[in-house]
Design an enzyme around this catalytic site. Sequence first.
Site, short mmCIF file in Angstrom:
data_model
loop_
_atom_site.label_atom_id
_atom_site.label_comp_id
_atom_site.label_asym_id
_atom_site.label_seq_id
_atom_site.Cartn_x
_atom_site.Cartn_y
_atom_site.Cartn_z
N ASN A 1 0.83 -1.21 0.00
CA ASN A 1 0.00 0.00 0.00
C ASN A 1 0.87 1.25 0.00
O ASN A 1 0.54 2.24 -0.67
CB ASN A 1 -0.96 0.00 1.19
CG ASN A 1 -2.17 -0.86 0.92
OD1 ASN A 1 -3.06 -0.48 0.16
ND2 ASN A 1 -2.20 -2.05 1.51
N ASN B 1 -6.64 4.48 8.15
CA ASN B 1 -6.21 3.08 8.09
C ASN B 1 -6.92 2.40 6.91
O ASN B 1 -7.99 2.83 6.49
CB ASN B 1 -6.60 2.36 9.39
CG ASN B 1 -6.09 0.93 9.43
OD1 ASN B 1 -4.95 0.65 9.02
ND2 ASN B 1 -6.90 0.01 9.91
N HIS C 1 -8.32 -1.44 5.93
CA HIS C 1 -8.59 -2.74 6.54
C HIS C 1 -9.12 -3.69 5.46
O HIS C 1 -9.99 -3.31 4.68
CB HIS C 1 -9.62 -2.59 7.67
CG HIS C 1 -9.92 -3.88 8.35
ND1 HIS C 1 -9.08 -4.43 9.31
CD2 HIS C 1 -10.93 -4.76 8.19
CE1 HIS C 1 -9.57 -5.59 9.69
NE2 HIS C 1 -10.70 -5.81 9.05
N SER D 1 -11.68 -1.59 3.15
CA SER D 1 -12.28 -0.33 3.61
C SER D 1 -11.18 0.63 4.04
O SER D 1 -10.24 0.23 4.74
CB SER D 1 -13.15 -0.57 4.85
OG SER D 1 -14.10 -1.60 4.63
N ASP E 1 -10.67 -0.99 14.43
CA ASP E 1 -11.30 -1.23 13.13
C ASP E 1 -12.76 -0.73 13.10
O ASP E 1 -13.58 -1.22 12.33
CB ASP E 1 -11.26 -2.72 12.73
CG ASP E 1 -9.84 -3.24 12.58
OD1 ASP E 1 -8.95 -2.45 12.21
OD2 ASP E 1 -9.61 -4.44 12.85
C1 GRF Z 1 -3.27 -4.88 3.82
O1 GRF Z 1 -4.06 -5.96 3.42
C2 GRF Z 1 -4.07 -3.92 4.65
O2 GRF Z 1 -5.43 -3.92 4.37
C3 GRF Z 1 -3.85 -4.45 6.05
O3 GRF Z 1 -2.55 -4.96 6.07
C4 GRF Z 1 -2.17 -5.31 4.75
C5 GRF Z 1 -0.88 -4.60 4.47
O4 GRF Z 1 -0.31 -4.95 3.25
N1 GRF Z 1 -4.09 -3.39 7.02
P1 GRF Z 1 0.95 -4.15 2.71
O5 GRF Z 1 2.01 -4.18 3.81
O6 GRF Z 1 0.51 -2.75 2.40
O7 GRF Z 1 1.39 -4.90 1.49
#
Ligand code: GRF
Length: 215
Positions: A16, A109, A111, A138, A147
């Site tokens: 992300n 955040n 999730h 989300s 959450d």
């Molecule tokens: C993602 O699936 C996010 O929704 C959750 O943790 C994961 C992190 O993945 N909170 P990355 O480290 O961004 O690849």
Amino acid sequence: MSSLALAVLVSGHGSNLQAILDAQCRGLIATEIQVVISNDPKAYGLMRARRFRIPTEIVPHQQFLEREQFDTAVMNVLARYQPDLVVLAGFMRILTPAFIQAYRGRLLNIHPSLLPMLPGLRTHERALHAGLREHGASVHFVTETLDGGPVILQARVPVLPNDSVERLTRRVQTEEHRIYPAVIGWYAQGRLSLQREQVWLDGAPLSQPLRWAPL
Ligand code: GRF
């Protein structure tokens, strides 16, 4: 137009973070990541930040007996960078109320579920076990309920017959990488805020989370 100063907190892979970096580099969002902070020195997200010459900071949680002390250490790091927005991107520590209150309305955040369904961990596995037909991700403002903060934007994916956790995870993550930069972009444009317990977008409260619809 000046860009929005971000701090991104990661614990792991950082895909992300990468999506946010890519959107920033392509000029799709008016942001500047000031710092990437991790509780884990081995987090691959730190490598991604270094590649972009973004300062990294490590606050190893094992060095602190109490959650409050760890959070204070992270807040001290943040105080040096003065971000406008703090982005949790796979940050696997539960934050204390003192931290959350300090950044209320400036803390996002992502999730991996259609909240309020499936808060907590192992959401993809649980979605499969529950026989859900639909799953997703989300983006929400962080409040004191784990959450449970007001949801801004959701992306839905189908759960397919004979899906595996890996395939479902990939399908959800592809959407995560779209919706997180989108929400951060809205925030950077001054379109998004948290007022009391409600999300406001473009001067009006959202009655329900927005659904991601690609343009
Ligand atoms: C993602 O699936 C996010 O929704 C959750 O943790 C994961 C992190 O993945 N909170 P990355 O480290 O961004 O690849």
